[in-house]
Scaffold this motif. Sequence first.
Motif, PDB file in Angstrom:
ATOM      1  N   PRO A  96      59.758  45.866  26.836  1.00  0.00           N
ATOM      2  CA  PRO A  96      59.055  47.070  27.283  1.00  0.00           C
ATOM      3  C   PRO A  96      60.037  48.162  27.683  1.00  0.00           C
ATOM      4  CG  PRO A  96      58.117  45.114  28.297  1.00  0.00           C
ATOM      5  CD  PRO A  96      59.373  44.674  27.603  1.00  0.00           C
ATOM      6  N   GLY A  97      59.616  49.417  27.484  1.00  0.00           N
ATOM      7  CA  GLY A  97      60.459  50.537  27.853  1.00  0.00           C
ATOM      8  C   GLY A  97      61.697  50.668  27.017  1.00  0.00           C
ATOM      9  N   HIS A  98      61.694  50.079  25.821  1.00  0.00           N
ATOM     10  CA  HIS A  98      62.851  50.113  24.932  1.00  0.00           C
ATOM     11  C   HIS A  98      62.476  50.678  23.569  1.00  0.00           C
ATOM     12  CE1 HIS A  98      64.774  47.571  27.909  1.00  0.00           C
ATOM     13  NE2 HIS A  98      65.899  47.571  27.222  1.00  0.00           N
ATOM     14  N   GLY A  99      63.462  51.270  22.927  1.00  0.00           N
ATOM     15  CA  GLY A  99      63.362  51.698  21.553  1.00  0.00           C
ATOM     16  C   GLY A  99      64.387  50.963  20.723  1.00  0.00           C
ATOM     17  N   LEU A 100      64.222  51.013  19.401  1.00  0.00           N
ATOM     18  CA  LEU A 100      65.120  50.301  18.500  1.00  0.00           C
ATOM     19  C   LEU A 100      65.301  51.132  17.240  1.00  0.00           C
ATOM     20  CD1 LEU A 100      66.642  47.588  17.987  1.00  0.00           C
ATOM     21  CD2 LEU A 100      64.569  46.800  16.829  1.00  0.00           C
ATOM     22  N   LEU A 101      66.551  51.371  16.864  1.00  0.00           N
ATOM     23  CA  LEU A 101      66.888  52.084  15.638  1.00  0.00           C
ATOM     24  C   LEU A 101      67.468  51.090  14.642  1.00  0.00           C
ATOM     25  CD1 LEU A 101      68.579  55.251  17.194  1.00  0.00           C
ATOM     26  CD2 LEU A 101      66.248  55.050  16.314  1.00  0.00           C
ATOM     27  N   VAL A 102      66.959  51.125  13.412  1.00  0.00           N
ATOM     28  CA  VAL A 102      67.381  50.199  12.364  1.00  0.00           C
ATOM     29  C   VAL A 102      67.889  51.015  11.180  1.00  0.00           C
ATOM     30  CG1 VAL A 102      66.718  48.275  10.890  1.00  0.00           C
ATOM     31  CG2 VAL A 102      65.570  48.615  13.097  1.00  0.00           C
ATOM     32  N   SER A 103      69.126  50.733  10.761  1.00  0.00           N
ATOM     33  CA  SER A 103      69.717  51.444   9.632  1.00  0.00           C
ATOM     34  C   SER A 103      70.753  50.536   8.971  1.00  0.00           C
ATOM     35  CB  SER A 103      70.373  52.741  10.082  1.00  0.00           C
ATOM     36  OG  SER A 103      71.513  52.470  10.892  1.00  0.00           O
ATOM     37  N   ALA A 104      71.424  51.046   7.968  1.00  0.00           N
ATOM     38  CA  ALA A 104      72.471  50.272   7.299  1.00  0.00           C
ATOM     39  C   ALA A 104      73.586  49.892   8.269  1.00  0.00           C
ATOM     40  CB  ALA A 104      73.029  51.057   6.121  1.00  0.00           C
ATOM     41  N   ALA A 105      73.721  50.649   9.358  1.00  0.00           N
ATOM     42  CA  ALA A 105      74.747  50.357  10.367  1.00  0.00           C
ATOM     43  C   ALA A 105      74.365  49.177  11.260  1.00  0.00           C
ATOM     44  CB  ALA A 105      75.009  51.590  11.218  1.00  0.00           C
ATOM     45  N   GLY A 106      73.103  48.749  11.196  1.00  0.00           N
ATOM     46  CA  GLY A 106      72.654  47.639  12.031  1.00  0.00           C
ATOM     47  C   GLY A 106      71.554  48.055  12.988  1.00  0.00           C
ATOM     48  N   LEU A 107      71.463  47.359  14.127  1.00  0.00           N
ATOM     49  CA  LEU A 107      70.432  47.623  15.130  1.00  0.00           C
ATOM     50  C   LEU A 107      71.041  48.292  16.351  1.00  0.00           C
ATOM     51  CD1 LEU A 107      68.403  44.265  15.192  1.00  0.00           C
ATOM     52  CD2 LEU A 107      68.266  46.157  13.576  1.00  0.00           C
ATOM     53  N   GLU A 108      70.327  49.283  16.869  1.00  0.00           N
ATOM     54  CA  GLU A 108      70.716  49.924  18.129  1.00  0.00           C
ATOM     55  C   GLU A 108      69.504  49.933  19.046  1.00  0.00           C
ATOM     56  OE1 GLU A 108      71.797  54.252  20.114  1.00  0.00           O
ATOM     57  OE2 GLU A 108      71.866  54.045  17.929  1.00  0.00           O
ATOM     58  N   GLU A 109      69.536  49.088  20.073  1.00  0.00           N
ATOM     59  CA  GLU A 109      68.436  49.045  21.041  1.00  0.00           C
ATOM     60  C   GLU A 109      68.821  49.868  22.263  1.00  0.00           C
ATOM     61  OE1 GLU A 109      65.743  45.805  23.585  1.00  0.00           O
ATOM     62  OE2 GLU A 109      67.143  45.115  22.048  1.00  0.00           O
ATOM     63  N   PHE A 110      67.860  50.595  22.820  1.00  0.00           N
ATOM     64  CA  PHE A 110      68.142  51.422  23.995  1.00  0.00           C
ATOM     65  C   PHE A 110      66.943  51.404  24.934  1.00  0.00           C
ATOM     66  CE2 PHE A 110      66.262  54.105  20.746  1.00  0.00           C
ATOM     67  CZ  PHE A 110      65.336  54.887  21.425  1.00  0.00           C
ATOM     68  N   GLU A 111      67.228  51.529  26.217  1.00  0.00           N
ATOM     69  CA  GLU A 111      66.191  51.595  27.244  1.00  0.00           C
ATOM     70  C   GLU A 111      65.898  53.056  27.556  1.00  0.00           C
ATOM     71  OE1 GLU A 111      65.319  49.194  31.345  1.00  0.00           O
ATOM     72  OE2 GLU A 111      67.223  50.292  31.265  1.00  0.00           O
ATOM     73  N   TYR A 112      64.618  53.414  27.577  1.00  0.00           N
ATOM     74  CA  TYR A 112      64.253  54.807  27.873  1.00  0.00           C
ATOM     75  C   TYR A 112      63.474  54.960  29.176  1.00  0.00           C
ATOM     76  CZ  TYR A 112      59.489  53.806  26.195  1.00  0.00           C
ATOM     77  OH  TYR A 112      58.232  53.289  26.028  1.00  0.00           O
ATOM     78  N   TRP A 113      63.065  53.826  29.802  1.00  0.00           N
ATOM     79  CA  TRP A 113      62.293  53.916  31.049  1.00  0.00           C
ATOM     80  C   TRP A 113      62.520  52.669  31.881  1.00  0.00           C
ATOM     81  CZ3 TRP A 113      58.460  51.045  33.486  1.00  0.00           C
ATOM     82  CH2 TRP A 113      57.775  51.685  34.542  1.00  0.00           C
ATOM     83  N   ASP A 114      62.511  52.855  33.197  1.00  0.00           N
ATOM     84  CA  ASP A 114      62.568  51.732  34.126  1.00  0.00           C
ATOM     85  C   ASP A 114      61.803  52.117  35.377  1.00  0.00           C
ATOM     86  OD1 ASP A 114      63.173  49.222  35.008  1.00  0.00           O
ATOM     87  OD2 ASP A 114      65.269  49.629  35.483  1.00  0.00           O
ATOM     88  N   LEU A 115      61.440  51.139  36.166  1.00  0.00           N
ATOM     89  CA  LEU A 115      60.646  51.365  37.371  1.00  0.00           C
ATOM     90  C   LEU A 115      61.535  51.249  38.602  1.00  0.00           C
ATOM     91  CD1 LEU A 115      57.760  51.850  38.422  1.00  0.00           C
ATOM     92  CD2 LEU A 115      57.449  49.372  38.506  1.00  0.00           C
TER      93      LEU A 115
END
Length: 628
Positions: free
Chosen positions: A204-223
């Motif tokens: 939860p509160g995370h995004g994920l970018l998928v490309s030829a470079a691989g996976l980049e997960e990032f947090e965009y919100w926290d409580l």
Amino acid sequence: MCGICGKIFVDPRAHGEAATLQRMTDAIAHRGPEAEGFHLRGAVGLGHRRLKIIDVAAGVQPMYNEDGMLVVVFNGEIYNYLPLRRELKAHGHHFKTNSDTEVLLHGYEQWGRDLLLRLRGMFAFALWDERAQQLFLARDQIGVKPLHYYWDGRQFLFASEIKAILQDPSVARKLDAQALDDYFTYLYIPAPKTIFANIRKLRPGHGLLVSAAGLEEFEYWDLDFTPRNGKSQEDMAHDLNAALRESVSAQLMSEVPLGAFLSGGIDSSAVVGTMASLLEQPVNTASIGFHESAFDELPYARMVAQKYRTNAHEKIVQAEAAKILDVLAWHFDEPFADSSMVPMYYVSQVAREHVTVCLSGDGGDENFAGYRRYRFDALENRLRGFMPQTLRAPLFGALGKIYPKADWLPQVFRAKTMLTNLGLSPERGYFNTMSWFNAAMKTQSYKPAFRRALQDYDPFSVMQAHFDRTRDWDPLSRIQYVDVKTYLVDDILTKVDRASMAHALEVRVPILDHLFMEHAARIPVRYKLRHGEGKYIFKQALRELVPHEILYRPKMGFSIPLAQWLRRDLKAEFESRVFAREAFVNDWLEAGAIRRWWEQHQRGTRDYAYHLWAVLMLECWGRKFILS
């Protein structure tokens, strides 16, 4: 509310697999039985199943931007899509539909990944950017909507439910031993793990970018539970009532029939009462009960239904109702042993006969310290203050080991857990409180190969990561935060999502709106847990809305008479499955240990109901997903 899935090849020269995409989409048809849609272009395949809620006529998915370079599949609702739509129009964007889905496309064009900072709702979506050759995925702040993925460096698959990913024959069904250990510890599998070693949950509160470079997960919100509210008690209660009203109001948008779950507890009663004050027509409510009076909340649900003149719909759940074991195992995708999955399944069934959207009261206990364990944790922390750890650990550790597990005694005399906890750190103590299979039970029941596969794994690490982020907070806020990040999302919200979507019912949770939760988190802890009373300030805010008998009655919880059912109506079902020669659990657990627990439970000398239910649900899952 919908189901989404897709398969992306890293090599842009690859071609999507239409047959695989069709199977994936078919596997989640129950989430969106009213329409299906596909995007298949080059190496990219996206699938969608639709339950029509907003812009019923035109909100077809997959949905494209004007030049077709962006395409999105989306599950959920964006509650603030109308103001976002107006803002985007002011920036020059043109809309073809009135759906909230289109806001994601234009919002991404305008703000990129920062779109997530503006969204209010429950959502999981995947957006393919053809120009950037990138897939952008995200899950809502609290984790109301699920999103799973598989990645092997060559191909990326995602879906609302694991069963859709498993439709690809290239995805191996290898079990994750640590996840299985988590299951026996917590009765659910915490994110980012799943039961399968190569499939993960997006947190939860995370995004994920998928490309030829691989996976980049990032947090965009926290409580953040740091107190910032210096108002008087009266003003806090007034503001809290207004915040609840605003949250419920935001979630009433719908072009299809809408109702609410009503258990007769504080939280569902508050939601129903607020809905009744906002809607011109009576609220449709769905409630369930049991013949066993100790578990039956229908009299309280009826009290609220009568107060607000709802269109009340009820169902009595009997022991034979729990024989939907295989149906539950299939819908939940991985081992899951919160027995309230049974009443949740049936209350969703009752609701779906009358409405397409339901509001639920989930979240009040996590926001306002309503669980009894919060009171015990506060008591334990006070007692720890009288003795240093160097003395507490050996003394209470020894007492905890010799104190009998007196399941037959009244609750006040069942002190084994507290004595054990007093010999531990506050963090380890809370972990012990939340654990089901303790170390001794695991030693008795885990097969040697299972223990070897775990090596030195410690399931406390699930909680420790969240405790480590909150070292400077007060003890109550720390365990509230841990619960929000673990128990709430991977038990409570998983249960609600799978049980409701089994009936194509959309469930919204206004008490878990992230803005409402931010408001609640800022309230000082002394107004949440006060003189041993949980939900203190929330009750003050609801005095004019919820009957006194509801506000101050003992908490019952949403549970079933599991111990009795296992001794009677479920006895033959358990024995025929778990004690069968070809049982799936035989690969992981010692049959002798399970039989000893079973016999003690049948005699009534011990209550192993939840442990045995966990074994039974693992067996049902294994037969459905591994042995079949």
